[in-house]
Scaffold this active site. Structure first.
Site, mmCIF file in Angstrom:
data_model
loop_
_atom_site.group_PDB
_atom_site.id
_atom_site.type_symbol
_atom_site.label_atom_id
_atom_site.label_comp_id
_atom_site.label_asym_id
_atom_site.label_seq_id
_atom_site.Cartn_x
_atom_site.Cartn_y
_atom_site.Cartn_z
ATOM 1 N N LYS A 101 19.795 10.359 -30.521
ATOM 2 C CA LYS A 101 21.012 9.870 -29.857
ATOM 3 C C LYS A 101 22.135 10.853 -30.172
ATOM 4 O O LYS A 101 22.115 11.509 -31.215
ATOM 5 C CB LYS A 101 21.382 8.478 -30.383
ATOM 6 C CG LYS A 101 22.240 7.684 -29.430
ATOM 7 C CD LYS A 101 21.396 7.054 -28.341
ATOM 8 C CE LYS A 101 22.210 6.286 -27.355
ATOM 9 N NZ LYS A 101 21.346 5.507 -26.444
ATOM 10 N N GLY A 218 27.404 -10.179 -17.203
ATOM 11 C CA GLY A 218 27.545 -8.766 -16.846
ATOM 12 C C GLY A 218 27.086 -8.518 -15.425
ATOM 13 O O GLY A 218 26.040 -9.021 -15.009
ATOM 14 N N GLY A 220 27.257 -5.244 -14.020
ATOM 15 C CA GLY A 220 27.254 -3.785 -13.877
ATOM 16 C C GLY A 220 25.908 -3.270 -13.417
ATOM 17 O O GLY A 220 25.180 -3.964 -12.692
ATOM 18 N N ASN A 221 25.558 -2.077 -13.857
ATOM 19 C CA ASN A 221 24.291 -1.476 -13.421
ATOM 20 C C ASN A 221 23.110 -2.395 -13.754
ATOM 21 O O ASN A 221 22.292 -2.700 -12.886
ATOM 22 C CB ASN A 221 24.119 -0.108 -14.087
ATOM 23 C CG ASN A 221 22.780 0.516 -13.748
ATOM 24 O OD1 ASN A 221 21.738 0.112 -14.256
ATOM 25 N ND2 ASN A 221 22.771 1.488 -12.846
ATOM 26 N N ALA A 222 23.053 -2.868 -15.000
ATOM 27 C CA ALA A 222 21.913 -3.702 -15.402
ATOM 28 C C ALA A 222 22.004 -5.102 -14.764
ATOM 29 O O ALA A 222 21.090 -5.519 -14.040
ATOM 30 C CB ALA A 222 21.864 -3.797 -16.933
ATOM 31 N N GLY A 223 23.090 -5.829 -15.005
ATOM 32 C CA GLY A 223 23.212 -7.214 -14.537
ATOM 33 C C GLY A 223 23.295 -7.344 -13.023
ATOM 34 O O GLY A 223 22.638 -8.205 -12.424
HETATM 35 P P1 NAD Z 1 28.031 -1.276 -16.880
HETATM 36 O O1 NAD Z 1 29.223 -0.613 -17.441
HETATM 37 O O2 NAD Z 1 27.510 -0.869 -15.547
HETATM 38 O O3 NAD Z 1 28.282 -2.869 -16.817
HETATM 39 C C1 NAD Z 1 28.712 -3.609 -17.906
HETATM 40 C C2 NAD Z 1 29.078 -4.999 -17.415
HETATM 41 O O4 NAD Z 1 29.481 -5.784 -18.540
HETATM 42 C C3 NAD Z 1 30.222 -5.046 -16.433
HETATM 43 O O5 NAD Z 1 29.939 -5.978 -15.436
HETATM 44 C C4 NAD Z 1 31.387 -5.542 -17.286
HETATM 45 O O6 NAD Z 1 32.344 -6.236 -16.505
HETATM 46 C C5 NAD Z 1 30.663 -6.484 -18.210
HETATM 47 N N1 NAD Z 1 31.421 -6.808 -19.419
HETATM 48 C C6 NAD Z 1 32.165 -5.985 -20.181
HETATM 49 N N2 NAD Z 1 32.769 -6.672 -21.174
HETATM 50 C C7 NAD Z 1 32.355 -7.952 -21.035
HETATM 51 C C8 NAD Z 1 32.633 -9.143 -21.732
HETATM 52 N N3 NAD Z 1 33.465 -9.146 -22.786
HETATM 53 N N4 NAD Z 1 32.028 -10.274 -21.325
HETATM 54 C C9 NAD Z 1 31.218 -10.268 -20.250
HETATM 55 N N5 NAD Z 1 30.942 -9.192 -19.536
HETATM 56 C C10 NAD Z 1 31.503 -8.037 -19.912
HETATM 57 O O7 NAD Z 1 26.917 -1.144 -18.001
HETATM 58 P P2 NAD Z 1 25.347 -1.304 -17.853
HETATM 59 O O8 NAD Z 1 24.760 0.033 -17.650
HETATM 60 O O9 NAD Z 1 25.023 -2.392 -16.903
HETATM 61 O O10 NAD Z 1 24.966 -1.732 -19.340
HETATM 62 C C11 NAD Z 1 25.064 -3.072 -19.793
HETATM 63 C C12 NAD Z 1 24.239 -3.239 -21.048
HETATM 64 O O11 NAD Z 1 22.900 -2.855 -20.773
HETATM 65 C C13 NAD Z 1 24.680 -2.389 -22.243
HETATM 66 O O12 NAD Z 1 24.418 -3.103 -23.432
HETATM 67 C C14 NAD Z 1 23.750 -1.193 -22.158
HETATM 68 O O13 NAD Z 1 23.585 -0.576 -23.425
HETATM 69 C C15 NAD Z 1 22.487 -1.881 -21.703
HETATM 70 N N6 NAD Z 1 21.544 -0.934 -21.096
HETATM 71 C C16 NAD Z 1 21.805 -0.354 -19.884
HETATM 72 C C17 NAD Z 1 20.898 0.546 -19.361
HETATM 73 C C18 NAD Z 1 21.127 1.194 -18.026
HETATM 74 O O14 NAD Z 1 20.255 1.975 -17.608
HETATM 75 N N7 NAD Z 1 22.187 0.905 -17.323
HETATM 76 C C19 NAD Z 1 19.725 0.869 -20.081
HETATM 77 C C20 NAD Z 1 19.479 0.243 -21.307
HETATM 78 C C21 NAD Z 1 20.415 -0.656 -21.807
#
Ligand code: NAD
Length: 413
Positions: A101, A218, A220-223
């Site tokens: 990392k 959430g 974002g990308n994942a949710g």
């Molecule tokens: P992102 O930035 O696209 O989305 C994050 C989401 O979380 C947004 O909808 C944001 O509004 C929401 N959020 C932020 N603060 C919050 C709070 N206090 N309460 C509720 N919601 C809140 O990020 P992502 O890529 O979707 O990543 C989300 C999680 O998934 C992280 O923990 C990340 O480490 C994990 N993850 C993502 C990936 C990936 O490929 N995108 C891979 C492995 C793990």
């Protein structure tokens, strides 16, 4: 804190496996920790010194693999913990990679595009000797994008004096035009969907995903991508949230409308046919599946007793604290742990690297099929180990990964 938690689970898993102390010592220590300070040209003509890290935890199974994050709070402890997680995650999915990392202490929101590019090039110059397609392959993480990965390829090809095509495999998560893989953008959500379906089929904890009620923290990308995917399985998403608010409809949200509303207005409240609730209420809703897909440490000893969902699919990294883990397991909840549930991203990263190395270009269908196979197999193995070792799903996932690493250590000795 994160580092201590990761180490505790590794200790527990090695105890269950009766592994000798030497193996535990190898897993608890990073192989290389690099800290670099470097000047960056700013737009106002001045030079500012930034600090960055690349931590290489373990390379028993292959080249080091792991993201680079740009954040004001990047620190050695956090980056080390994340590097250990990467070793375990790649071993969980049986990928030929180790774990690493990196990060740079900076606030990307305060940097211009040009300053970000300068920072990326300066950081890569400092760590170029320890990265490479067969050495260590970075990827995007918090606040680093495919554009930044493309810059890394460009800088690396200059430093090594090799053509761009040869330099591409030095990072994953690139833009499609620059050698990125189809399916990478939705891989984490898609991987989570495969894990969930396999777990339902194997455990029968709920009859099927069809009509199952789901709450997602959430968007974002994942949710957000996960929501779009599971409505195709006719799951009923009853609540979803962002950093500011959460919305709820017990009869099921119209996800496409909600996502469109979020796109248009930038927020969730007032989407049609929804009630506003808090993020805390969302976690405690009466539903079949809870999907934390935002931040770490959301399910703690304070709210674990109130969690009603039968399945917790951890798309976020570290959303459940160890204390909450115990409470949930005692209540027979099925936790699908982060190192499995969100490993679709690193799996498609492997496919991207493989395509780059072999000069191949896979179709989206091929990527999807391969991802399905990998995620199903890992889920099956972990649920089998949970039964075999009479332990939690999280420890079973670590056992599964550590068995693979221990075999390699034994072969080397
Ligand atoms: P992102 O930035 O696209 O989305 C994050 C989401 O979380 C947004 O909808 C944001 O509004 C929401 N959020 C932020 N603060 C919050 C709070 N206090 N309460 C509720 N919601 C809140 O990020 P992502 O890529 O979707 O990543 C989300 C999680 O998934 C992280 O923990 C990340 O480490 C994990 N993850 C993502 C990936 C990936 O490929 N995108 C891979 C492995 C793990």
């Amino acid at each position: 804190m994160e580092l201590e938690n990761a180490k505790k689970i590794i200790k527990k898993a090695t105890e269950k496996l009766n592994l000798p102390k030497q193996i535990l010592n190898i897993l608890l220590n990073t192989e290389r920790e690099v800290k670099v300070n470097f000047p960056v040209q700013m737009d106002d003509g001045t030079q500012k010194i930034f600090t960055g890290y690349r931590i290489q935890h373990n390379s028993l199974l292959g080249p080091y693999k792991g993201g680079i994050r740009y954040h004001p709070e990047v620190n050695l402890d956090e980056v080390s913990a994340l590097s250990i997680w990467m070793t375990i995650k790649t071993a969980t999915l049986n990928l030929p990679f180790g774990g690493a990392k990196g990060g740079v202490i900076c606030n990307p929101k305060e940097l211009s595009e040009q300053e970000l590019e300068n920072l990326t090039r300066a950081f890569i110059k400092k760590i170029s000797s320890i990265i490479g397609p067969q050495k260590d392959i970075p990827a995007p993480d918090v606040y680093t994008s495919s554009k930044i990965m493309d810059t890394i390829v460009n800088e690396y090809s200059k430093i090594e004096n090799i053509p761009i095509e040869k330099a591409r495999a030095v990072v994953t998560g690139k833009s499609i035009e620059n050698g990125g893989s189809l399916g990478r953008n939705t891989a984490t959500a898609r991987g989570g969907q495969f894990v969930l379906k396999q777990a339902i089929e194997q455990t029968k904890i709920i009859p099927t995903l069809e009509n199952a009620t789901v709450a997602i923290q959430g968007v974002g990308n994942a949710g957000g991508n996960f929501a779009k995917l599971i409505i195709k399985d006719n799951a009923k998403i009853i609540a979803i949230s962002d950093s500011k608010s959460a919305i709820y409809n017990p009869e099921g949200l119209n996800i496409n409308e909600v996502l469109e509303h979020k796109k248009q207005t930038g927020s969730l409240p007032n989407a049609s046919n929804t009630t506003d609730i808090t993020n805390e209420q969302l976690l405690e809703l009466d539903c079949d599946i809870l999907v934390p897909a935002a931040l770490a440490n959301q399910i703690t000893e304070k709210n674990a007793n109130q969690i009603k969902a039968k399945i917790i699919l951890e798309l976020a990294n570290g959303p459940t604290t160890p204390e909450a883990d115990k409470i949930l397991e005692n209540k027979n909840k099925l936790i699908l742990p982060d190192i499995l549930a969100n490993a679709g991203g690193v799996t498609v990263s492997y496919y991207e690297w493989y395509q780059n190395i072999n000069q191949e270009k896979w179709t989206a269908e091929k990527v999807d099929e391969k991802l399905k196979e990998k995620m199903q197999k890992a889920t099956q193995e972990i649920l089998d180990k949970k039964t075999k070792y009479q332990t939690t799903t999280r420890v079973a996932a670590y056992i599964n990964a550590i068995e693979r690493l221990a075999k390699k250590i034994n072969r080397k000795n």
